[in-house]
Design an enzyme around this catalytic site. Structure first.
Site, short mmCIF file in Angstrom:
data_model
loop_
_atom_site.label_atom_id
_atom_site.label_comp_id
_atom_site.label_asym_id
_atom_site.label_seq_id
_atom_site.Cartn_x
_atom_site.Cartn_y
_atom_site.Cartn_z
N SER A 1 0.81 -1.22 0.00
CA SER A 1 0.00 0.00 0.00
C SER A 1 0.84 1.27 0.00
O SER A 1 1.58 1.54 -0.94
CB SER A 1 -0.97 -0.05 1.18
OG SER A 1 -1.97 0.93 1.05
N ASP B 1 -2.54 6.57 -3.32
CA ASP B 1 -1.35 5.95 -2.74
C ASP B 1 -0.89 4.82 -3.67
O ASP B 1 -1.45 4.62 -4.74
CB ASP B 1 -1.61 5.47 -1.30
CG ASP B 1 -2.56 4.29 -1.24
OD1 ASP B 1 -3.34 4.11 -2.19
OD2 ASP B 1 -2.53 3.54 -0.24
N ASP C 1 -1.13 1.60 -3.92
CA ASP C 1 -2.04 0.59 -4.49
C ASP C 1 -3.41 1.18 -4.82
O ASP C 1 -4.34 0.45 -5.16
CB ASP C 1 -2.16 -0.63 -3.56
CG ASP C 1 -2.90 -0.33 -2.27
OD1 ASP C 1 -2.92 0.84 -1.86
OD2 ASP C 1 -3.47 -1.26 -1.68
N ASP D 1 -5.88 2.42 -3.17
CA ASP D 1 -7.12 2.13 -2.43
C ASP D 1 -7.52 3.34 -1.57
O ASP D 1 -8.52 3.30 -0.89
CB ASP D 1 -6.99 0.87 -1.57
CG ASP D 1 -5.96 1.00 -0.44
OD1 ASP D 1 -5.19 1.99 -0.44
OD2 ASP D 1 -5.93 0.12 0.44
#
Length: 451
Positions: free
Chosen positions: A101, A243, A245, A247
């Site tokens: 992440s 960010d 990833d 999400d």
């Protein structure tokens, strides 16, 4: 007690236990065994972000899963919510995300989605661990004719772009809008610019040249100063930062001021209340959310339910109570009418739709919520012991709580992914709460701090 899985899957420094190829292979084997159900061919989707270590972990997981007689659909770099979406739309039995992440490139992680695109419950993660640590998984081996195959899904990015565009109202577009977009050199570097451009926006992109080691490095939702400066320089309508990833999302308005997850929730919840689309008139947030959010939603005729920190707990509460909007201050937004997990680009599109429909700028929309001053201090610790069992610390915290009364609050919790204690204070007087937060942090550092 889980040994491998934290609040968001298994995470650690790449090529150091537990983020080794050997462990990734075992995790793949155990998961494949558990997701098998009946005698048909089973399929598991694997996607990743842009970290260098993604290649090694992807191949280890593919090998482990295939060795259990399950086929693998490899989608390559794709946002975490895109992997959840492809898992359910391709009717796969599970999805695997290789990502850490918003962490630096040295870290990586492995997390799973069930066939319907939701994160795995704790019980399932415990079963995976049990199979690995009891060594039961070592003796479970299908014969050579029954091992799985791996297929590459070449159009995964295109499929996800179409899905995202379909969440934007058909009668609206983004023509004439100038948007600064920061993809953090992460998983959304292809998807996000394509979505906004295809809807008609003029996009000024940052962080779209991943090289394996620059994910989140000085870009993305943890560095809103990048889009803030760019919005002012290019006189853009707003800035959007994802960010690694993708999400989560953070915005800046046309003046370069940050609009965080609490404001985004306030904007979306009040708009959904107005259009009678907020189920049970309830928003689900976490204990980290500012009290200003509760006040804004209440004023619009709704209410806020609070959960523990972590988007998985927000989703659990949403499913349990039948709610359709939830999120975190950090920018994870969950629109259950559209997707099953936090989705940065989907959230951005919902805010853009509200801007288009209302004719308001982002700064005007953000006025719906007035945040109480909030201070967050992190202390690196050597152990995660219950802070209230340290008498001096407990006494200091109680003393501060007495002074705050109903005018604010104090929240102290450990990070689920790092050796940090997070001390958060909210109150009417910024200087006062900053002093108290520092006082608590200094005492904790003295007692259990680790430099």
């Amino acid at each position: 007690m889980k040994k491998l899985f934290g609040t968001d899957g298994v995470r650690g420094v790449a090529n150091v236990y537990p983020m080794t190829t050997e462990m990734a292979m075992q995790i793949g084997r155990a998961a494949a065994y558990l997701f098998k159900n009946g005698n048909r061919r089973h399929r598991i989707v694997i996607g990743k972000d842009t970290r260098l270590s993604g290649y090694m972990l992807e191949n280890a997981l593919v090998a482990g899963i295939c060795s259990m007689g399950v086929d693998v659909l490899v989608v390559g770099p794709l946002p975490t919510p895109g992997i959840a979406n492809i898992t359910s739309s391709m009717r796969a039995d599970a999805g695997v995300v290789i990502s850490a992440s918003h962490n630096a490139f040295q870290d990586n992680g492995i997390k799973f989605f069930s066939r319907d695109g939701f994160k795995l419950p704790d019980e399932m993660e415990l079963k995976i661990e049990e199979l690995i640590f009891s060594k039961k998984i070592d003796s479970l081996r299908p014969i050579a004719t029954e091992v799985g195959k791996a297929y590459r899904i070449d159009d995964a990015v295109g499929r996800y772009v179409v899905f995202l565009k379909n969440t934007f109202p058909k009668e609206l577009d983004l023509t004439g809008m100038k948007i600064v977009l920061d993809c953090a050199n992460g998983a959304a570097y292809k998807v996000a610019p394509a979505v906004l451009e295809e809807l008609g926006a003029e996009v000024i992109p940052y962080g779209i040249k991943p090289n394996g080691t620059n994910i989140n490095a000085g870009f993305g939702s943890l560095h809103p100063e990048v889009i803030s400066e760019a919005v002012k320089e290019h006189r853009a309508d707003l800035g959007i930062a994802l960010d690694g990833d993708a999400d989560r999302v953070i915005f800046v308005d046309e003046f370069g001021n940050e609009v965080d997850g609490d404001h985004i929730m306030a904007i979306c919840a009040t708009d959904m209340l107005k259009h009678k689309k907020l189920r049970k008139n309830t928003l689900v947030a976490t204990v980290m959310s500012n009290m200003g959010l509760d006040i804004a939603v209440k004023k619009a005729g709704g209410k806020v339910i609070k959960t523990a920190v972590g988007d998985r707990y927000v989703v659990e509460e949403m499913l349990k109570g039948g709610y359709n909007l939830g999120g975190e201050q950090s920018g994870h937004m969950i629109f259950l009418d559209h997707n099953t997990t936090g989705d940065g680009m989907l959230s951005a599109l919902q805010v853009l739709a509200i801007m288009r429909r209302s004719g308001k700028t982002l700064s005007e929309l953000a006025e719906v919520m007035i945040p109480l001053p909030q201070v967050l201090v992190n202390v690196r610790v050597t152990e995660k012991k219950d802070i209230m069992t340290i008498p001096e610390v407990a006494a200091l915290i109680r003393g501060v709580e007495d002074k705050l009364k109903d005018e604010g609050r104090i929240l102290i919790r450990y990070s689920g992914t790092e050796p940090l204690l997070r001390i958060m204070l909210e109150g009417q007087d910024k200087y006062q709460i900053t002093g108290w937060a520092k006082e608590i942090a200094d005492l904790v550092e003295k007692k259990i701090g680790g430099k």
